[in-house]
Design a protein around this motif. Structure first.
Motif, PDB file in Angstrom:
ATOM      1  N   VAL A 111       1.302  22.299  -9.810  1.00  0.00           N
ATOM      2  CA  VAL A 111       1.037  22.984  -8.544  1.00  0.00           C
ATOM      3  C   VAL A 111      -0.422  23.435  -8.508  1.00  0.00           C
ATOM      4  CG1 VAL A 111       1.777  24.807  -6.993  1.00  0.00           C
ATOM      5  CG2 VAL A 111       3.335  23.951  -8.722  1.00  0.00           C
ATOM      6  N   TRP A 112      -1.143  23.069  -7.487  1.00  0.00           N
ATOM      7  CA  TRP A 112      -2.505  23.565  -7.311  1.00  0.00           C
ATOM      8  C   TRP A 112      -2.714  23.876  -5.840  1.00  0.00           C
ATOM      9  CZ3 TRP A 112      -6.072  26.363  -8.923  1.00  0.00           C
ATOM     10  CH2 TRP A 112      -7.417  26.204  -8.596  1.00  0.00           C
ATOM     11  N   MET A 113      -3.875  24.367  -5.515  1.00  0.00           N
ATOM     12  CA  MET A 113      -4.212  24.747  -4.143  1.00  0.00           C
ATOM     13  C   MET A 113      -3.688  23.776  -3.094  1.00  0.00           C
ATOM     14  SD  MET A 113      -6.558  27.163  -3.331  1.00  0.00           S
ATOM     15  CE  MET A 113      -7.618  28.337  -4.160  1.00  0.00           C
ATOM     16  N   GLY A 114      -3.912  22.492  -3.363  1.00  0.00           N
ATOM     17  CA  GLY A 114      -3.617  21.499  -2.333  1.00  0.00           C
ATOM     18  C   GLY A 114      -2.181  21.024  -2.329  1.00  0.00           C
ATOM     19  N   THR A 115      -1.368  21.509  -3.277  1.00  0.00           N
ATOM     20  CA  THR A 115      -0.002  21.000  -3.352  1.00  0.00           C
ATOM     21  C   THR A 115       0.780  21.343  -2.095  1.00  0.00           C
ATOM     22  OG1 THR A 115      -0.134  21.439  -5.707  1.00  0.00           O
ATOM     23  CG2 THR A 115       2.034  20.879  -4.795  1.00  0.00           C
ATOM     24  N   ASN A 116       0.784  22.608  -1.769  1.00  0.00           N
ATOM     25  CA  ASN A 116       1.423  23.031  -0.521  1.00  0.00           C
ATOM     26  C   ASN A 116       0.885  24.404  -0.150  1.00  0.00           C
ATOM     27  OD1 ASN A 116       2.647  24.684  -2.336  1.00  0.00           O
ATOM     28  ND2 ASN A 116       4.710  23.855  -2.064  1.00  0.00           N
ATOM     29  N   VAL A 117       1.423  24.972   0.905  1.00  0.00           N
ATOM     30  CA  VAL A 117       0.883  26.241   1.367  1.00  0.00           C
ATOM     31  C   VAL A 117       1.106  27.339   0.347  1.00  0.00           C
ATOM     32  CG1 VAL A 117       0.916  27.953   3.190  1.00  0.00           C
ATOM     33  CG2 VAL A 117       1.187  25.560   3.746  1.00  0.00           C
ATOM     34  N   PHE A 118       2.260  27.272  -0.339  1.00  0.00           N
ATOM     35  CA  PHE A 118       2.499  28.257  -1.396  1.00  0.00           C
ATOM     36  C   PHE A 118       1.372  28.204  -2.423  1.00  0.00           C
ATOM     37  CE2 PHE A 118       4.136  28.365  -5.821  1.00  0.00           C
ATOM     38  CZ  PHE A 118       4.126  29.739  -5.966  1.00  0.00           C
ATOM     39  N   GLY A 119       1.030  26.987  -2.841  1.00  0.00           N
ATOM     40  CA  GLY A 119      -0.052  26.841  -3.814  1.00  0.00           C
ATOM     41  C   GLY A 119      -1.337  27.471  -3.304  1.00  0.00           C
ATOM     42  N   SER A 120      -1.700  27.181  -2.055  1.00  0.00           N
ATOM     43  CA  SER A 120      -2.921  27.737  -1.497  1.00  0.00           C
ATOM     44  C   SER A 120      -2.898  29.260  -1.552  1.00  0.00           C
ATOM     45  CB  SER A 120      -3.092  27.308  -0.038  1.00  0.00           C
ATOM     46  OG  SER A 120      -2.847  25.938   0.104  1.00  0.00           O
ATOM     47  N   CYS A 121      -1.784  29.832  -1.091  1.00  0.00           N
ATOM     48  CA  CYS A 121      -1.705  31.293  -1.013  1.00  0.00           C
ATOM     49  C   CYS A 121      -1.698  31.907  -2.404  1.00  0.00           C
ATOM     50  CB  CYS A 121      -0.423  31.719  -0.291  1.00  0.00           C
ATOM     51  SG  CYS A 121      -0.399  31.272   1.421  1.00  0.00           S
ATOM     52  N   PHE A 122      -0.918  31.320  -3.286  1.00  0.00           N
ATOM     53  CA  PHE A 122      -0.763  31.898  -4.613  1.00  0.00           C
ATOM     54  C   PHE A 122      -2.098  31.946  -5.345  1.00  0.00           C
ATOM     55  CE2 PHE A 122      -0.181  31.509  -9.159  1.00  0.00           C
ATOM     56  CZ  PHE A 122       0.673  32.553  -9.424  1.00  0.00           C
ATOM     57  N   TYR A 123      -2.759  30.812  -5.427  1.00  0.00           N
ATOM     58  CA  TYR A 123      -3.987  30.790  -6.226  1.00  0.00           C
ATOM     59  C   TYR A 123      -5.081  31.631  -5.582  1.00  0.00           C
ATOM     60  CZ  TYR A 123      -1.869  27.374  -9.235  1.00  0.00           C
ATOM     61  OH  TYR A 123      -1.032  26.760 -10.115  1.00  0.00           O
ATOM     62  N   THR A 124      -5.092  31.666  -4.261  1.00  0.00           N
ATOM     63  CA  THR A 124      -6.124  32.465  -3.610  1.00  0.00           C
ATOM     64  C   THR A 124      -5.916  33.946  -3.887  1.00  0.00           C
ATOM     65  OG1 THR A 124      -6.249  30.805  -1.884  1.00  0.00           O
ATOM     66  CG2 THR A 124      -7.249  32.925  -1.418  1.00  0.00           C
ATOM     67  N   LEU A 125      -4.684  34.415  -3.676  1.00  0.00           N
ATOM     68  CA  LEU A 125      -4.422  35.848  -3.835  1.00  0.00           C
ATOM     69  C   LEU A 125      -4.531  36.272  -5.302  1.00  0.00           C
ATOM     70  CD1 LEU A 125      -3.590  38.558  -2.815  1.00  0.00           C
ATOM     71  CD2 LEU A 125      -1.223  37.821  -2.753  1.00  0.00           C
ATOM     72  N   VAL A 126      -3.788  35.574  -6.155  1.00  0.00           N
ATOM     73  CA  VAL A 126      -3.818  35.952  -7.564  1.00  0.00           C
ATOM     74  C   VAL A 126      -5.209  35.696  -8.146  1.00  0.00           C
ATOM     75  CG1 VAL A 126      -2.791  35.501  -9.819  1.00  0.00           C
ATOM     76  CG2 VAL A 126      -1.358  35.560  -7.782  1.00  0.00           C
ATOM     77  N   GLY A 127      -5.826  34.621  -7.690  1.00  0.00           N
ATOM     78  CA  GLY A 127      -7.164  34.302  -8.187  1.00  0.00           C
ATOM     79  C   GLY A 127      -8.176  35.376  -7.822  1.00  0.00           C
TER      80      GLY A 127
END
Ligand code: HEA
Ligand code: HEA
Ligand code: CUA
Ligand SMILES: [Cu+2]
Lengths: 339, 555, 224
Positions: C149-165
């Motif tokens: 799972v990475w940013m581009g995998t799906n919207v969850f990925g985008s949100c997760f890595y952005t927020l936690v990152g």
């Protein structure tokens, strides 16, 4: 920057040499909200006049205060004394807090009713329902059993206005469907389905256009609504439902059309052309305009379009297909049979 | 109080290079203020030029002087520049210059942070304009972003906006935004903690109060934009899908986030106008501001309400009638505190002895035009009407009446008023009056007809239109108006340059004013005040000039 | 130049600059000390934290908006593991929260002038913070490499890595500042009179912790 400037110079030059070939929608009234032809537009105009009245009055009061001061409270020549210092006045200040509050309240109540009147979440009885799909930069009208582009036909009966209930979808970016004389506007948003209720009470041709910036040719994403007597409309619809005519005389042009990439983007029902990226050409000649209203559908314009659409609608999503003059003539001869 | 020992002004000639170094390396709030405003005015010229090109193209139907994509870049750059690189720097510049002087202190709380904020802003602006060279990557042709100043997704996604132009838009604004937030924090600290003895919160000049609210708005409204822009950047460079409608992203999310910032932003831009007027109108009416406490309360109310009205930019996106109605209510509500201000200014003038110097003229222009712009704002807040004219030239008319007729007019007022303090020289009244009247004519001729063309169905952001639509006359009038505006702005430039070279000496207090900045020399010395002043009222210089009848007896 | 009213000579008489220093004849009742008790630094840090809250608030609102809206897997429950095992998220969170306690003790120690205790608690804060970062690193490694799972995998990925990152980025910034102070303290450059600056840094650290509680709740509990 340099290239930009060269481009700019080029386009200036181009403006001298070429201009858009006789542009224009067949004469239609200015799309003004002051000439409404349906209930939602009527309601909007009523509210507008109310606004003009209330806000006009407020404006006059404030302007009167300002001008009173400007005219009556000038510093007299040679008078260097200071005027009386007034630090404030609770009753007066209370008045101009409370009175505007009341005005706002009244305005709110009246207009809130308007919102609920106009924003319909289900189609009114007997409404004509059309699915509208916004594409860069043309409109697709999907009637269920056929689809057409740029020109929305609706039937109209003698005795009562026709309700139009549109389902709005987008194929790419945000657009906005706006027919000022028939009602308000609603945005056409990808990944979202919107609805818009319009009404037309008088036969005629009405114009409007895309109201949300959607890229290069946003300016030429025009809409025409043709409200015609029911019999006329039925005839039109019956014709639209038919597959494309297949005229032997233009077989050569048809051959080129089918052989060229045209079919990847365009549909001509009854042939292998089934692209959905671009306007359905099955009944191209039943439309008054091409290029979503940028030019009239005349043989010359059609030729110019197929030769190089970028000359007519620079930046549009149809490339020049690099056909030879002869091929263009043949293709257009074929297209001209698609009534 | 210790007295800083420094020569009043450096005597003799200083070599150009060290003079330049002095400006570049400065942390002096006055120099930074001047630099902010100068940069803002230069950006104003550029953005005005862009607007003039647009008006040239739109003067007649079916012109192709400017190609569609170039036109789209023009309005994007025009809007972005005017909002972020004209309005904001002039806000921060004037605050920088005035606030320490008006609250009787020697500099901001964090002078070096202040300088850093300025350079971030300038870098952001240059980055935005650098896109004209490098927007498509260094090899290809460069060009500017063409997504509109609010950059609606998904038009900004990689699919629809190739190259790097949109990235420049993001980064340019992101940098400036960070700088603005830091400077705003700096200024709030300065206002809260560094006022001179005796200046309680309720004895601050109204300008300081209004800007205080303004900066708090900046602190809470800019970070959401930064967050949204980071998401967009990740979409474009890391393949994220926040606003990518083809992969489940939402176009409306961007709109919500942008306008949650964007609406407070327009109040961030208009509050300085209120601030300037609240100082200038009393001085030229020779009367104390009417209803100071209520003015403060109204300012705070505007600040708070403005955080809850953003959906009025989204009335046409198909939200439920209930949501639309709620935000219609909150939007209309903002008219009430704004109205209080209008009425109080008018009441300040009534019974005064008004002197019609140029600053006052511009304030009067501001009052009348902002009134019209505000009332058309109420029109727009009325949802059914908004459905009719949203995204049309009516909206363009509305926001130029508030932004140009409101903000820019009061900026001119402020420049005419404080230029003597900044430079020690007066601006020419004759040129000023010419500028005022030319601008009045030009402004109303340009933006008045836009309301009409909007109601006749003309959408905004179109590069051309057919003659059958019946908008020709209105567009022609609009374009003719620009000629007057160009003349007026040119006069302004001439006036500034002329005055810098040979303007009449201003003296310390040319307007016979009442706030602390007029108690020091013009231009003020680097340390502002020899002794930190002590105040007893909102108008310390009034007290001084009228010892028999001081203000503090009445407040 | 046409100006009516007072001439510049008049003005010179009435302005303060000409008579500054001389006491004003009329003194009102002396209610003069309205200065805030707070120092510049304190106000600035509070405002900084306010703007950070606005920033994170936006990211969190976005996260909440997209909960349950993803159109393609993996969904959060497939990849997020709420486990107390070492280096897993609950474990890490406990470390981060505990560090907030240590930093309070450190500040107290400095206030009391106990340098050794200060160094100890401050150092412990850094170590605990570091554990959190390392733990996050392991979690990311697992998600990126094993679950893909990475940013581009799906919207969850985008949100997760952005927020936690972005949160991890703030922890990193905090750690850099904390370490800097620790080194300075070892060198004897952090005397007790600098207590306010040290205290303000601890405020920032508390903010980073506090925001994590919200992020944790949203990402691992509500969104799961
Ligand atoms: C300086 C900037 C500024 C200011 C101060 C305002 C002030 C207001 N604006 Fe405006 N607005 C913009 C800048 C500004 N606006 C911009 C830039 C856009 C377009 C963005 C874009 O799409 O590109 C916009 C767009 C915009 C829209 C969206 C239109 C659309 O896109 O469809 C709306 C809708 O509600 C709106 C409303 C208002 C209202 C109600 C006010 C109110 O604050 C006005 C209040 C003032 C008064 C009302 C006058 C004085 C009051 C009285 C005399 C008291 C009595 C009055 C009453 C009781 C009514 N504005
Ligand atoms: C502070 C804000 C501000 C100001 C002051 C202005 C000022 C002007 N604006 Fe602006 N405008 C916006 C903010 C502003 N605008 C915004 C936010 C948008 C929306 C953008 C978008 O849709 O994304 C917009 C959009 C906009 C449009 C709509 C474009 C479209 O939708 O297609 C138009 C069209 O006429 C326009 C015109 C003008 C004009 C003619 C001026 C004039 O008043 C300008 C006057 C200034 C000058 C004329 C400068 C004169 C220069 C000289 C004298 C120097 C000559 C210089 C050299 C030779 C180097 N503006
Ligand atoms: Cu479609 Cu604008
Ligand atoms: Cu707004």
């Amino acid at each position: 920057m340099l290239i930009g400037m060269v481009n700019f110079a080029n386009s200036m030059l181009a403006s001298l040499i070429a201009s858009i070939p006789d542009p224009g929608i067949p004469s239609a009234p200015t799309p003004t909200m002051f000439n409404p032809v349906g209930a939602p537009a009527d309601t909007i105009l009523d509210i507008t006049w109310l606004l003009v009245g209330i806000c006009g009055l407020i404006g006059l009061v404030v302007l009167a205060m300002i001008f009173f001061a400007v005219i009556r409270c000038r510093q007299p020549k040679g008078d260097d004394t200071e005027p009386a210092q007034v630090y404030g006045s609770n009753p007066i200040e209370l008045a101009w807090t409370v009175i505007p509050l009341l005005i706002v309240f009244v305005l709110f109540m009246v207009s809130a009713r308007g919102i609920f009147d106009i924003e319909k979440t289900s189609p009114p009885d007997g409404a004509i329902e059309v699915r509208v799909i916004g594409h860069r930069w043309w409109w697709e009208f999907d009637y269920g059993d056929f689809a057409t582009a740029a020109e929305l036909h609706v039937p109209i009966d003698e005795d009562k206005p026709t309700d139009i209930y549109l389902t709005l979808e987008s194929a790419d970016v945000i657009h906005s469907f706006w027919m000022p004389q028939l009602g308000g506007k609603t945005d056409v948003i990808p990944n979202r389905i919107n609805h818009l209720w319009l009404q037309v009470a008088k036969a005629g041709t009405y114009v409007g256009q895309c109201a949300e910036y959607c890229g290069n040719q946003h300016a030429n994403m025009l809409i025409t609504v043709v409200a015609q007597p029911r019999a006329e409309y039925e005839a039109w619809a019956a014709n639209q439902r038919r597959e494309a005519v297949d005229d032997r005389a233009v077989a050569a042009g048809k051959h080129i059309f089918l052989r060229t990439a045209c079919i990847n983007c365009h549909t001509v029902r009854g042939t292998v052309a089934n692209g959905t990226f671009a306007p359905d050409l099955t009944h191209l000649m039943s439309r008054d305009t091409i290029g979503s209203g940028i030019a009239r559908n005349t043989p010359n314009n059609l030729r110019a379009w197929v030769w190089d659409p970028q000359n007519i609608k620079p930046g549009c999503e149809m490339p020049s297909m690099k056909l030879t003059r002869e091929e263009v003539d043949l293709v257009c001869a074929y297209l001209e049979t698609l009534r | 109080m210790t007295v800083v020992q420094q020569p009043l002004s450096p005597a003799g000639r200083v070599p150009a290079l060290s003079r330049l170094h002095e400006w570049v390396a400065t942390t002096d709030h006055k120099k930074l203020g001047v630099m902010y405003v100068t940069a803002g005015l230069l950006f104003f010229m550029i953005a005005g030029l862009e607007a003039s090109l647009m008006r040239w193209q739109l003067a007649l139907p079916n012109q192709s002087i400017i190609m569609p994509d170039d036109f789209n870049r023009l309005f994007t750059m025009h809007g972005t520049t005017m909002v972020f690189f004209v309005g904001m720097p002039i806000l921060f510049g004037s605050a920088n210059f005035l606030i320490p002087l008006m609250i009787g202190t020697r500099d901001l709380a964090f002078p070096r942070l202040n300088a850093f904020g300025f350079w971030l802003f300038l870098l952001g602006g240059l980055l935005l304009y650098f896109s004209y060279f490098a927007g498509q990557g260094l090899q290809g042709m460069g060009s500017a972003p063409d997504v509109g100043w609010f950059a609606y997704a998904p038009l900004t996604e990689r699919t629809f906006s190739r190259g790097h132009s949109t990235d420049y838009w993001i980064l340019g604004i992101l940098l400036t935004g960070i700088g603005s937030a830091m400077t705003a924090i700096n200024l709030v600290v300065t206002i809260l903690a560094m006022r001179c003895p005796g200046m309680s919160l309720m004895k601050m000049p109204l300008l300081v109060w209004i800007l205080l609210v303004d900066f708090i708005l900046v602190v809470v409204a800019l970070p959401p934009l930064a967050a949204a822009q980071c998401m967009l950047l990740f979409d474009r460079s890391l393949g994220a899908h926040f606003f990518d409608t083809q992969a489940g992203g939402s176009a409306l999310l961007w709109q919500n986030l942008f306008w949650f910032f964007g609406h407070p932003e327009v109040y961030i831009l208009i509050l300085p106008a209120f601030a300037f007027s609240s100082e200038i109108i009393p001085v030229f009416s020779r009367k104390v501001i009417f209803g100071y406490p209520l003015m403060v309360a109204a300012t705070v109310a505007i600040g708070i309400i403005s955080l809850g009205v953003w959906v009025h930019h989204m009335f046409a996106v198909g939200l439920s009638p209930l949501v639309n109605a709620i935000f219609m209510g909150s939007t209309m509500l903002v008219g009430v505190p704004t109205g209080i201000k209008m009425f109080n200014w008018a009441a300040t003038m009534i019974g005064g002895k008004i002197r019609f110097h140029t600053p006052m003229l511009f304030c009067l222009g501001f009052l009348c035009q902002f009134l019209l712009g505000g009332l058309t704002g109420i029109f727009l807040a009325t949802v059914p009407f908004d459905w009719a004219v949203s995204d049309s030239y009516f909206v363009v008319g509305h926001f130029h009446y508030v932004l140009f007729g409101g903000l820019v007019f009061s900026i001119f007022a402020a420049i005419y008023y404080w230029f003597p303090k900044v430079s020690g020289r007066m601006l020419s009244e004759t040129l000023g009056k010419w500028q005022f009247w030319l601008l009045m004519i030009g402004f109303n001729l340009t933006f008045g007809p836009m309301h009409v063309s909007g109601m006749l169905g003309m959408p905004r952001r179109i590069y051309t239109y057919h003659t059958e639509r019946g908008w020709d006359l209105w567009n022609l009038l609009s374009s003719i108006g620009v000629l007057f505006q160009i003349a007026a702005v040119s006069l302004f430039a001439i006036n500034i340059i002329r005055s810098l070279m040979k303007g009449a000496k201003a003296g310390d207090d040319p307007w016979d004013a009442w706030t602390l900045e007029w108690s020091t020399t013009s231009p003020p010395p680097p340390y502002n005040f020899k002794d930190i002043p002590v105040v007893h009222s909102r108008r310390p210089l009034w007290d001084l000039k009228h010892p028999d009848d001081p203000d503090w007896k009445y407040e | 130049m046409t100006r009516t009213g007072s001439t510049s000579e008049d003005i010179a008489v009435t302005t303060m600059s000409t008579q500054s220093g001389s006491s004003t004849p009329l003194m009102p009742p002396p209610a003069l000390s309205q200065k805030l008790k707070w120092s510049n630094g304190k106000i600035a840090v509070v405002l900084l934290i306010a703007s950070e809250i606005a920033f994170f608030g936006t990211l969190i609102a976005t996260y909440i908006f997209y909960i349950g809206r993803d159109i393609n897997p993996p969904y959060p429950q497939d990849v997020l593991e709420v486990s107390v095992a070492p280096l897993k998220v609950v474990f890490n969170s406990i470390f981060l929260l505990a560090s907030s306690i240590w930093i309070v003790l450190a500040v107290k120690a400095l206030a009391a002038g106990k340098k050794a205790a200060f160094l100890f608690w401050w150092g412990l804060t850094i170590l605990f913070g570091l554990e959190f970062l390392v733990g996050t690193g392991f979690e990311w490694y697992g998600m990126i490499v094993e679950d893909g799972v990475w940013m581009g995998t799906n919207v969850f990925g985008s949100c997760f890595y952005t927020l936690v990152g972005f949160h991890a980025f703030h922890v990193t910034m905090g750690l850099i500042i904390l370490t800097l102070i620790w080194v300075l303290a070892v060198l004897g450059k952090v005397p007790p009179r600098q207590i306010e600056k040290v205290d303000l840094i601890s405020w920032y650290w508390h903010f980073v912790d506090g925001i994590w509680i919200v992020v944790f709740t949203v990402v691992y509990i509500i969104g799961n």
